[in-house]
Enzyme design. Sequence first.
Site, PDB file in Angstrom:
ATOM      1  N   THR A 186      32.729  48.717  50.240  1.00  0.00           N
ATOM      2  CA  THR A 186      33.152  47.890  49.111  1.00  0.00           C
ATOM      3  C   THR A 186      32.085  46.818  48.895  1.00  0.00           C
ATOM      4  O   THR A 186      31.343  46.501  49.821  1.00  0.00           O
ATOM      5  CB  THR A 186      34.489  47.193  49.392  1.00  0.00           C
ATOM      6  N   GLU A 332      39.225  51.595  48.621  1.00  0.00           N
ATOM      7  CA  GLU A 332      40.138  51.860  49.732  1.00  0.00           C
ATOM      8  C   GLU A 332      41.213  52.897  49.399  1.00  0.00           C
ATOM      9  O   GLU A 332      41.898  53.388  50.270  1.00  0.00           O
ATOM     10  CB  GLU A 332      40.843  50.558  50.156  1.00  0.00           C
ATOM     11  N   TRP A 446      52.100  30.818  38.766  1.00  0.00           N
ATOM     12  CA  TRP A 446      50.885  31.605  38.559  1.00  0.00           C
ATOM     13  C   TRP A 446      50.666  31.922  37.094  1.00  0.00           C
ATOM     14  O   TRP A 446      51.589  32.295  36.380  1.00  0.00           O
ATOM     15  CB  TRP A 446      50.982  32.938  39.316  1.00  0.00           C
TER      16      TRP A 446
HETATM   17  P1  ADP Z   1      34.871  46.239  44.538  1.00  0.00           P
HETATM   18  O1  ADP Z   1      33.921  46.671  45.561  1.00  0.00           O
HETATM   19  O2  ADP Z   1      34.310  45.640  43.304  1.00  0.00           O
HETATM   20  O3  ADP Z   1      36.056  45.486  45.077  1.00  0.00           O
HETATM   21  P2  ADP Z   1      36.665  48.351  43.912  1.00  0.00           P
HETATM   22  O4  ADP Z   1      36.509  49.453  42.929  1.00  0.00           O
HETATM   23  O5  ADP Z   1      37.156  48.732  45.230  1.00  0.00           O
HETATM   24  O6  ADP Z   1      35.318  47.644  43.984  1.00  0.00           O
HETATM   25  O7  ADP Z   1      37.596  47.270  43.243  1.00  0.00           O
HETATM   26  C1  ADP Z   1      38.947  47.450  43.215  1.00  0.00           C
HETATM   27  C2  ADP Z   1      39.591  46.362  42.414  1.00  0.00           C
HETATM   28  O8  ADP Z   1      39.273  46.488  41.040  1.00  0.00           O
HETATM   29  C3  ADP Z   1      41.086  46.407  42.448  1.00  0.00           C
HETATM   30  O9  ADP Z   1      41.585  45.808  43.623  1.00  0.00           O
HETATM   31  C4  ADP Z   1      41.448  45.636  41.197  1.00  0.00           C
HETATM   32  O10 ADP Z   1      41.389  44.241  41.404  1.00  0.00           O
HETATM   33  C5  ADP Z   1      40.352  46.004  40.252  1.00  0.00           C
HETATM   34  N1  ADP Z   1      40.804  47.052  39.341  1.00  0.00           N
HETATM   35  C6  ADP Z   1      40.536  48.356  39.395  1.00  0.00           C
HETATM   36  N2  ADP Z   1      41.106  49.003  38.363  1.00  0.00           N
HETATM   37  C7  ADP Z   1      41.763  48.079  37.634  1.00  0.00           C
HETATM   38  C8  ADP Z   1      42.550  48.111  36.436  1.00  0.00           C
HETATM   39  N3  ADP Z   1      42.752  49.214  35.757  1.00  0.00           N
HETATM   40  N4  ADP Z   1      43.066  46.937  36.016  1.00  0.00           N
HETATM   41  C9  ADP Z   1      42.880  45.788  36.677  1.00  0.00           C
HETATM   42  N5  ADP Z   1      42.136  45.696  37.787  1.00  0.00           N
HETATM   43  C10 ADP Z   1      41.587  46.823  38.263  1.00  0.00           C
END
Ligand code: ADP
Length: 548
Positions: A186, A332, A446
Amino acid sequence: MQGLMMDRPLLISSILQYAASYYGDTEIVSVNTEGGEHRYGYRAMAQRSAQLAHGLLAHGMKTGERVGTLAWNNHRHLELYYGVSGVGGVVHTLNPRLFPEQIAWIIKHAEDRWLFTETTFLPLLEALADHLDRVRHIVVMTDRAHMPESSRLKQLMCYEDLLEGQPETIDWPEFDEHTAAALCYTSGTTGHPKGVLYSHRSTLLHAYGAAMGDMLAAGRGDAILAVVPMFHAAGWGLPYAGPIVGAKLVLPGPKMADGETLQRLIETEGVTYAAGVPTIWMALLGYLRESGKTLGRMRYAGVGGAACPPSIIREFHERHGVITAQGWGMTETSPLGSMALLSRAEHESLSDEARIARQAMQGRAAFGVEMRIVDDSHAELPWDGVASGRLQVRGPWVCSAYFRTEHSSAHRDGWFDTGDVAIIHPDGWLQITDRTKDVIKSGGEWISSIELENHAMAHPAVAQAAVIARPHTKWTERPLLIVLPAKDQQPSIDEWRKHFTGRVADWWIPDDVVYVEEMPHTATGKVNKLALRERYADFRFSNDRENQ
Ligand code: ADP
């Protein structure tokens, strides 16, 4: 009593064998790093993956060995996905957009013994040469004619030489389906990057799940354009699900953020479904507006990685007849967690506004992923469309622990805490409102930054918007709107107040707005809120009199 069915291991090589047998002539088209396009069918892809596997074994690759890739979306990267895992190696996709020090750290942490690189990334590897002492082979993913010289990296191997003369068939070995197949870190905006180690079993189950009609809006006869990088969460699993459903694959190579190339590929290759992050679609839609060009046969836009603003959903549909399918997931979760793909009946019965509102959420969990929302004391919250809490997931393609990491606070009681804040509606429809670290806490309540951003992006003066929390003496935190303007227009905060009124609760409305000339992005193409919070660390709200 035990069932009496065969215990066949779920292995990635079976996808390749299936696609080669049943969709041998279905094409894979990729944009070459050195220019031009490469095309062949799944049969030829399987043959070259077999040659690659033989080449790796001939050079001593062992089971479990990590094979790093610094590569674009193209046919050679696809061959690595299958050739490496097929014989028990672990394909480790490195994100070239990370800082060089992070890449060096990851290569070391993963103990990559091989590195496969594009010519494009050779300078990056040369700069890291001092950190590569444990890497045994560096292979350049090109042909003889384009092989570069390097004074810093010794004994570069040419990808085509590695395959040359190797047999085109292989008896893919059978082994335990829990064997590691792929590794992806990640981006680690806080702390070190964390490794997610996929198994053959998790990858296969994820591919089955992703191939279902409610998830992937593509099948036989379709052409999938994978704009999401293959170095990001296994290209969202498209390199595995695409061959299972017999779809043509279109891989844009280094031209991933280039609206002109994407439009050309969509039109000339008959793309029906394309998947990418919202920023990619903003670039493409901008290019279409300026050029007057169209999207040929494209019917679906898969979008994920960050919340999809309703303005994208509307423009795709109204101007191009394209339906948006928003997915939620993370590295993950392999990454598919949920998908907002509406049924035909919903499309016919819902008003435009109601349909867009639903598509702007993250949809229904994939079969195989269980979801729940909890409060800070881990008590489960109701699916009532009101309660918002931390989103937790579990399932056979959700990571159970990070690679070589003793402890992770995200794993507890068999659930994985996603770090996202969500609402779940009574019919199970998921709505992500924030990341826990981006949430705005005003007066103990929030505020959803995603919802504010979605409303801001609907304003014609906005190219991109972000909302971050800034300290406020009275309210603890208040929202600050940050806008990358589309034109010269810069609405005042009073005008913004009018825009938000009626769209969100009054106390949610941002207290101030600032305009920027560029929006910072993370290595995975999301707005970098951490960078924005740092940039505006000294920001004071004008209505915060005690803090001037
Ligand atoms: P990074 O390494 O940038 O964390 P990831 O792809 O693992 O890469 O990131 C996952 C995160 O991206 C999620 O936990 C969420 O916060 C955000 N995310 C992914 N898809 C969506 C979506 N459709 N809407 C809102 N947030 C999203």
